[in-house]
Scaffold this motif. Structure first.
Motif, PDB file in Angstrom:
ATOM      1  N   MET A   1       0.841  -1.199   0.000  1.00  0.00           N
ATOM      2  CA  MET A   1       0.000   0.000   0.000  1.00  0.00           C
ATOM      3  C   MET A   1       0.879   1.254   0.000  1.00  0.00           C
ATOM      4  O   MET A   1       1.934   1.249   0.617  1.00  0.00           O
ATOM      5  N   ASN A   2       0.417   2.280  -0.670  1.00  0.00           N
ATOM      6  CA  ASN A   2       1.194   3.507  -0.733  1.00  0.00           C
ATOM      7  C   ASN A   2       0.861   4.399   0.476  1.00  0.00           C
ATOM      8  O   ASN A   2      -0.002   5.257   0.409  1.00  0.00           O
ATOM      9  N   LEU A   3       1.578   4.152   1.568  1.00  0.00           N
ATOM     10  CA  LEU A   3       1.280   4.884   2.810  1.00  0.00           C
ATOM     11  C   LEU A   3       1.802   6.315   2.736  1.00  0.00           C
ATOM     12  O   LEU A   3       2.650   6.631   1.896  1.00  0.00           O
ATOM     13  N   SER A   4       1.319   7.139   3.641  1.00  0.00           N
ATOM     14  CA  SER A   4       1.756   8.543   3.640  1.00  0.00           C
ATOM     15  C   SER A   4       3.235   8.619   4.020  1.00  0.00           C
ATOM     16  O   SER A   4       3.735   7.783   4.776  1.00  0.00           O
ATOM     17  N   PRO A   5       3.926   9.649   3.520  1.00  0.00           N
ATOM     18  CA  PRO A   5       5.347   9.784   3.871  1.00  0.00           C
ATOM     19  C   PRO A   5       5.546   9.864   5.390  1.00  0.00           C
ATOM     20  O   PRO A   5       6.526   9.350   5.916  1.00  0.00           O
ATOM     21  N   ALA A   6       4.580  10.468   6.096  1.00  0.00           N
ATOM     22  CA  ALA A   6       4.743  10.646   7.550  1.00  0.00           C
ATOM     23  C   ALA A   6       4.818   9.320   8.298  1.00  0.00           C
ATOM     24  O   ALA A   6       5.570   9.180   9.252  1.00  0.00           O
ATOM     25  N   VAL A   7       4.024   8.333   7.869  1.00  0.00           N
ATOM     26  CA  VAL A   7       4.017   7.073   8.628  1.00  0.00           C
ATOM     27  C   VAL A   7       4.835   5.966   7.966  1.00  0.00           C
ATOM     28  O   VAL A   7       5.078   4.930   8.581  1.00  0.00           O
ATOM     29  N   ARG A   8       5.270   6.211   6.744  1.00  0.00           N
ATOM     30  CA  ARG A   8       5.994   5.161   6.016  1.00  0.00           C
ATOM     31  C   ARG A   8       7.212   4.667   6.799  1.00  0.00           C
ATOM     32  O   ARG A   8       7.470   3.482   6.872  1.00  0.00           O
ATOM     33  N   SER A   9       7.928   5.606   7.396  1.00  0.00           N
ATOM     34  CA  SER A   9       9.156   5.191   8.092  1.00  0.00           C
ATOM     35  C   SER A   9       8.957   5.090   9.607  1.00  0.00           C
ATOM     36  O   SER A   9       9.907   4.877  10.355  1.00  0.00           O
ATOM     37  N   LEU A  10       7.704   5.257  10.037  1.00  0.00           N
ATOM     38  CA  LEU A  10       7.417   5.221  11.479  1.00  0.00           C
ATOM     39  C   LEU A  10       7.518   3.787  12.002  1.00  0.00           C
ATOM     40  O   LEU A  10       6.855   2.885  11.485  1.00  0.00           O
ATOM     41  N   LYS A  11       8.335   3.614  13.045  1.00  0.00           N
ATOM     42  CA  LYS A  11       8.437   2.277  13.660  1.00  0.00           C
ATOM     43  C   LYS A  11       7.476   2.231  14.849  1.00  0.00           C
ATOM     44  O   LYS A  11       7.216   3.261  15.468  1.00  0.00           O
ATOM     45  N   PRO A  12       6.974   1.026  15.196  1.00  0.00           N
ATOM     46  CA  PRO A  12       6.130   0.963  16.406  1.00  0.00           C
ATOM     47  C   PRO A  12       6.965   1.258  17.649  1.00  0.00           C
ATOM     48  O   PRO A  12       8.185   1.078  17.633  1.00  0.00           O
ATOM     49  N   SER A  13       6.321   1.706  18.714  1.00  0.00           N
ATOM     50  CA  SER A  13       7.023   1.977  19.975  1.00  0.00           C
ATOM     51  C   SER A  13       7.770   0.725  20.419  1.00  0.00           C
ATOM     52  O   SER A  13       7.172  -0.350  20.571  1.00  0.00           O
ATOM     53  N   ALA A  14       9.075   0.840  20.657  1.00  0.00           N
ATOM     54  CA  ALA A  14       9.901  -0.330  20.986  1.00  0.00           C
ATOM     55  C   ALA A  14       9.544  -0.919  22.343  1.00  0.00           C
ATOM     56  O   ALA A  14       9.654  -2.129  22.547  1.00  0.00           O
ATOM     57  N   THR A  15       9.098  -0.061  23.273  1.00  0.00           N
ATOM     58  CA  THR A  15       8.725  -0.569  24.593  1.00  0.00           C
ATOM     59  C   THR A  15       7.455  -1.414  24.484  1.00  0.00           C
ATOM     60  O   THR A  15       7.368  -2.507  25.045  1.00  0.00           O
ATOM     61  N   ILE A  16       6.513  -0.891  23.730  1.00  0.00           N
ATOM     62  CA  ILE A  16       5.243  -1.614  23.568  1.00  0.00           C
ATOM     63  C   ILE A  16       5.472  -2.894  22.768  1.00  0.00           C
ATOM     64  O   ILE A  16       4.912  -3.955  23.082  1.00  0.00           O
TER      65      ILE A  16
END
Ligand code: PMP
Ligand code: GLU
Length: 396
Positions: A1-16
């Motif tokens: 899917m062509n996600l938005s640039p803002a979330v494309r490189s967003l990693k999930p919270s490492a603690t969670i």
């Protein structure tokens, strides 16, 4: 899917993510010694729960003002005056869905493309991601173990450029537990004033201190620099209310009003029932906070003793919060557990979980390669068994 640039490189919270991994192993029937999440294991105090039940019975189950009910804003102002002598007006308070949401509101309302945000490392996992989400640039400034992981005034000043908008400070710090003396905070405040930089002071662990020096809110410094300070805090840590999702900002009125507009479009009000519970937490008896702090202090002493007993591992005293943050790199390149050899903290944590069922969070997520974080906000029996498991994994 062509996600938005803002979330494309967003990693999930490492603690969670680390907590989810430990939980998945538990679901398979494995006994896991879980030190991942930074959240009090205590139940929310009874009088706070009662206030929530009363709020529901009284029909407080509807939308509230987007930025929080007047009673809670007043209770927050009263608590800061009682505890730190700070005078805030309700128009400077915004109540949000946890302190994490408050930080997002600040960054999104104050920073954008071209702005730099200074973050001392090691830093809490979400800071860098939230700055990037706002379109701004995180400027990571390393601190040393020798300094107790504290940012000095000189290092702060050196990192400032014409683009610097904000310093994101966290004392007591997640993950290191580092606390700043009043003098060390004043050194930072002087630089902020001289260079016209805002300071977002994340004070969520303000009540969990193990030092002799009392807590100093950043807004009290230099005779009061509230006009360039944004305070972040909430009920999650002090009152064992992580699931209720109530955090707040204390900020200049113009910023508060902008953040309220943002919140009114994005989430509306935080949970109405939680807001009434938070009023009870702030206005009610405070001895429950001290009882929990004392139990954390006991666990801290035990944990520090055990970690310092591991050959090659040292760590500065965490002055606050509930984390031990230590360097495990002396064990890289050596056979561990069932003979596994690792070369970084992330692999160390994976092998420790798989082989010894001890769950820590990798320092890589906090901008500190070679380190791991252990949350001692868990029962003494789990701490004992987990430290035994860690020692056995290290073959010591
Ligand atoms: N700041 C720091 C430093 C934290 O450790 C956390 C994690 N609880 C938060 C903010 C967010 O707290 P909340 O649960 O209120 O969103
Ligand atoms: N702040 C806590 C932690 O660092 C809770 C998890 C999170 O929100 O990141 O573990």
């Amino acid at each position: 899917m062509n996600l938005s640039p803002a979330v494309r490189s967003l990693k999930p919270s490492a603690t969670i993510a680390a907590a989810a991994k430990a939980k998945a192993l538990k679901a398979q029937g494995v006994t896991v010694f879980d030190f991942t999440l930074g959240e009090p294991d205590f139940n929310t105090p009874e009088h706070v729960q009662e206030a929530a039940r009363a709020a529901m019975k009284a029909g407080h189950t509807h939308y509230t003002a987007s930025g929080g009910i007047p009673e809670l804003k007043k209770a927050i102002c009263a608590a800061y005056e009682r505890d730190y002598g700070l005078k805030y007006e309700p128009a400077q308070v915004l109540v949000s869905n946890g302190a994490k949401h408050s930080i997002h509101n600040v960054l999104t309302s104050l920073c954008g493309p071209g702005d730099e945000v200074i973050i001392p490392a090691p830093y809490w996992v979400s800071y860098e991601a939230l700055v990037e989400l706002a379109g701004a640039t995180p400027v990571i400034v390393p601190t040393t173990e020798a300094s107790g992981f504290r940012l000095s005034g000189e290092d702060f000043e050196r990192a400032i450029t014409p683009r610097t908008k904000l310093l994101l400070l966290n004392s007591p710090c997640n993950p290191t537990g580092a606390t700043y003396s009043a003098a060390a905070l004043e050194a930072l405040a002087r630089v902020a004033q001289k260079k016209n930089v805002y300071v977002c002071s994340d004070e969520i662990y303000e009540k969990l201190l193990y030092t002799d020096e009392p807590f100093r809110s950043f807004a009290t410094l230099l005779g009061g620099i509230a006009d360039r300070t944004i305070i972040i805090s909430g009920v999650s840590k002090a009152y064992a209310m992580t699931g209720w999702r109530i955090g707040w900002t204390l900020a200049p009125k113009e910023l508060t009003s902008a953040m309220d507009s943002l919140q009114s479009q994005e989430t509306s009000n935080p949970c109405s029932i939680s807001q009434y519970a938070a009023v009870a937490a702030l206005n009610g008896p405070q001895d429950c906070v001290e009882t929990m702090r004392q139990e954390f202090a006991r666990r801290r002493a035990y944990t520090l003793g055990r970690i310092r007993g591991l050959p090659g591992i040292s760590l500065p005293d965490p002055g606050g919060a509930f984390y031990a943050f230590f360097n495990v790199s002396p064990y890289f390149g050596k056979p561990l557990g069932k003979g596994t050899v690792v070369s970084n903290s992330t692999d160390f944590c994976s092998a420790l979980l798989e082989e010894a069922h001890v769950a820590l969070v990798t320092g890589d997520a906090f901008g500190a390669p070679g380190y791991v974080r252990l949350s001692f906000a868990t029962g003494m029996d789990v701490l004992q068994a987990g430290c035994d498991g860690l020692a056995a994994f290290l073959h010591v």
